[in-house]
Scaffold this active site. Structure first.
Site, PDB file in Angstrom:
ATOM      1  N   HIS A  40       0.735  -1.180   0.063  1.00 45.97           N
ATOM      2  CA  HIS A  40      -0.274  -0.041   0.048  1.00 45.97           C
ATOM      3  C   HIS A  40       0.832   1.210  -0.119  1.00 45.97           C
ATOM      4  O   HIS A  40       0.561   2.308  -0.711  1.00 45.97           O
ATOM      5  CB  HIS A  40      -0.950   0.273   1.169  1.00 45.97           C
ATOM      6  CG  HIS A  40      -2.114  -0.951   1.185  1.00 45.97           C
ATOM      7  ND1 HIS A  40      -3.413  -0.576   1.449  1.00 45.97           N
ATOM      8  CD2 HIS A  40      -2.337  -2.136   0.404  1.00 45.97           C
ATOM      9  CE1 HIS A  40      -4.369  -1.499   1.023  1.00 45.97           C
ATOM     10  NE2 HIS A  40      -3.591  -2.590   0.676  1.00 45.97           N
ATOM     11  N   ASP A  60       7.674   5.598   0.231  1.00 45.98           N
ATOM     12  CA  ASP A  60       8.109   6.698   0.888  1.00 45.98           C
ATOM     13  C   ASP A  60       7.558   7.037   2.180  1.00 45.98           C
ATOM     14  O   ASP A  60       7.827   7.951   2.883  1.00 45.98           O
ATOM     15  CB  ASP A  60       7.890   8.056   0.123  1.00 45.98           C
ATOM     16  CG  ASP A  60       6.382   8.395  -0.117  1.00 45.98           C
ATOM     17  OD1 ASP A  60       5.510   7.447   0.344  1.00 45.98           O
ATOM     18  OD2 ASP A  60       6.113   9.275  -0.419  1.00 45.98           O
ATOM     19  N   SER A  76       4.444   7.253   3.257  1.00 51.73           N
ATOM     20  CA  SER A  76       3.622   8.335   3.203  1.00 51.73           C
ATOM     21  C   SER A  76       2.144   7.763   3.780  1.00 51.73           C
ATOM     22  O   SER A  76       1.309   8.233   4.387  1.00 51.73           O
ATOM     23  CB  SER A  76       3.185   8.969   1.678  1.00 51.73           C
ATOM     24  OG  SER A  76       2.947   7.564   1.099  1.00 51.73           O
ATOM     25  N   PRO A  78      -5.298  -0.966  -6.504  1.00 50.72           N
ATOM     26  CA  PRO A  78      -6.344  -1.682  -7.319  1.00 50.72           C
ATOM     27  C   PRO A  78      -7.288  -2.361  -6.528  1.00 50.72           C
ATOM     28  O   PRO A  78      -6.974  -2.865  -5.180  1.00 50.72           O
ATOM     29  CB  PRO A  78      -5.309  -2.759  -8.091  1.00 50.72           C
ATOM     30  CG  PRO A  78      -4.106  -2.670  -7.076  1.00 50.72           C
ATOM     31  CD  PRO A  78      -3.868  -1.552  -6.567  1.00 50.72           C
ATOM     32  N   THR A 115      -1.401 -15.358   0.867  1.00 46.43           N
ATOM     33  CA  THR A 115      -1.232 -16.616   1.430  1.00 46.43           C
ATOM     34  C   THR A 115      -1.079 -16.405   3.061  1.00 46.43           C
ATOM     35  O   THR A 115      -1.697 -17.250   3.842  1.00 46.43           O
ATOM     36  CB  THR A 115      -0.025 -17.429   1.274  1.00 46.43           C
ATOM     37  OG1 THR A 115       0.014 -18.810   1.808  1.00 46.43           O
ATOM     38  CG2 THR A 115       1.294 -16.725   1.410  1.00 46.43           C
TER      39      THR A 115
END
Length: 329
Positions: free
Chosen positions: A70, A78, A80, A168, A199
């Site tokens: 993410h 970075d 963020s 996504p 998994t």
């Protein structure tokens, strides 16, 4: 997801423009052992803290691995995703990130590193190292993590949910998934390999509820999902359930292995984005290979994680090294 001709044209144009930007997986300035002189015990400190954490909270392995994904997919790797906001307008509070857990663990690692080497190790690097260490802790592969990332100063609520450049979604089809990875310099093999990280993952029932109860808006189920599996999931996930978690890899979600791929080939992928891997010749071929005796999944996972860890990195004098991971200096 349906597009009109005009909106599809705009969609493609935006992708082309984004591809010209610096979010590709290049990673100039990163290297293995970046802290060898400035903080020689850095990786050992991270490993020690994570060993203690995994001993008491192994269920955090999936969320901490996903945190790296993410982070890297939005503004590059970075850190963020770690930033707080008094008005809840940073990435952390955006819908796709509300299910992330383990921010306090990143803070714990940072505190230990600050005691040993103040102002040296970035939060972005901590996220990358922790992702590797939780994978190893769950019997997954080890890979050398390139370090040298700097921390970003910008984190926006809207970025993860941007229709084109955001994360996504769990309902993404194979075309959208491939486009999302490609715009970040990752190929189709990286897509299926990194999906294997599921998994050790879990998902809220709300992320796949439509597959069980209302797939086309007519109170039906998803015909691409094994019907016996749907029946089992309905026992756990009731309509409009916003809190219950389901294992992405039932019976093995605390162990990093190839059983996720086995489930997907049996039409038991939990999310639509999991099932989508059967809808492309290359991803489907990899699924089959990964459940054979010639599987290269563990080796491939490390290679793809290194590649993902190079997306849009800040190095040199760019960004900063935060003193506290939740706020800029």
């Amino acid at each position: 997801m349906a597009f009109s001709k005009n909106s599809f044209g705009v969609f493609v144009l935006q992708i082309m423009v984004l591809a010209l930007l610096s979010l590709h997986a290049e990673g100039q300035g990163l290297k293995v052992g970046f802290y060898e002189k400035s903080c020689p015990q850095a990786e050992k400190i991270v490993s020690t803290v994570m060993s203690d954490v995994m001993a008491v909270a192994p269920s955090l392995s999936g969320p901490l691995l996903r945190m790296h994904f993410h982070d890297c997919f939005i503004r590059g790797c970075d850190g963020s995703v770690l930033l707080d906001s008094p008005t809840r307008q940073s990435e952390k509070f955006s819908p796709p990130n509300l299910s992330l857990r383990g921010f306090n663990i990143i803070d714990k690692v940072k505190l230990a590193l600050e005691k040993a080497c103040p102002g040296v190790v970035s939060c972005a690097d901590i996220v990358a190292l922790v992702a590797r260490d939780v994978t190893v802790a769950t019997k997954g592969p080890y890979w050398e993590v390139e370090t040298g990332r700097r921390d970003g100063k910008v984190s926006l609520f809207a970025d993860p949910i941007n229709r084109v450049t955001g994360l996504p979604p769990p309902f993404a089809n194979i075309t959208l998934l491939k486009q999302s990875f490609a715009m970040r310099g990752l190929n189709t093999k990286d897509l299926v390999v990194l999906s294997g990280g599921h998994t050790i993952g879990m998902s809220h029932c709300s992320s796949f509820e439509n597959r069980l109860y209302n797939f086309t808006g007519k109170g039906d189920t998803d015909p691409s999902m094994d019907q016996n599996y749907i029946a089992r999931l309905k026992l756990k996930c009731k309509p409009r359930d916003q809190t219950t978690l389901a294992e992405l890899d039932p019976g093995s979600f605390k162990t990093f292995d190839d059983s996720y791929f086995r489930l997907v080939t049996k039409r038991r992928g939990l999310l639509e984005s999991d099932a989508a891997l059967l809808n492309d010749p290359e991803t489907r071929a990899y699924l089959i290979q990964s459940i054979s005796h010639g599987s290269t999944f563990f080796k491939d996972f490390g290679v793809s994680m290194v590649k993902m860890g190079r997306i849009g990195v800040l190095t040199g004098s760019q960004g900063e090294v935060r003193k506290v991971c939740t706020k800029t200096n």
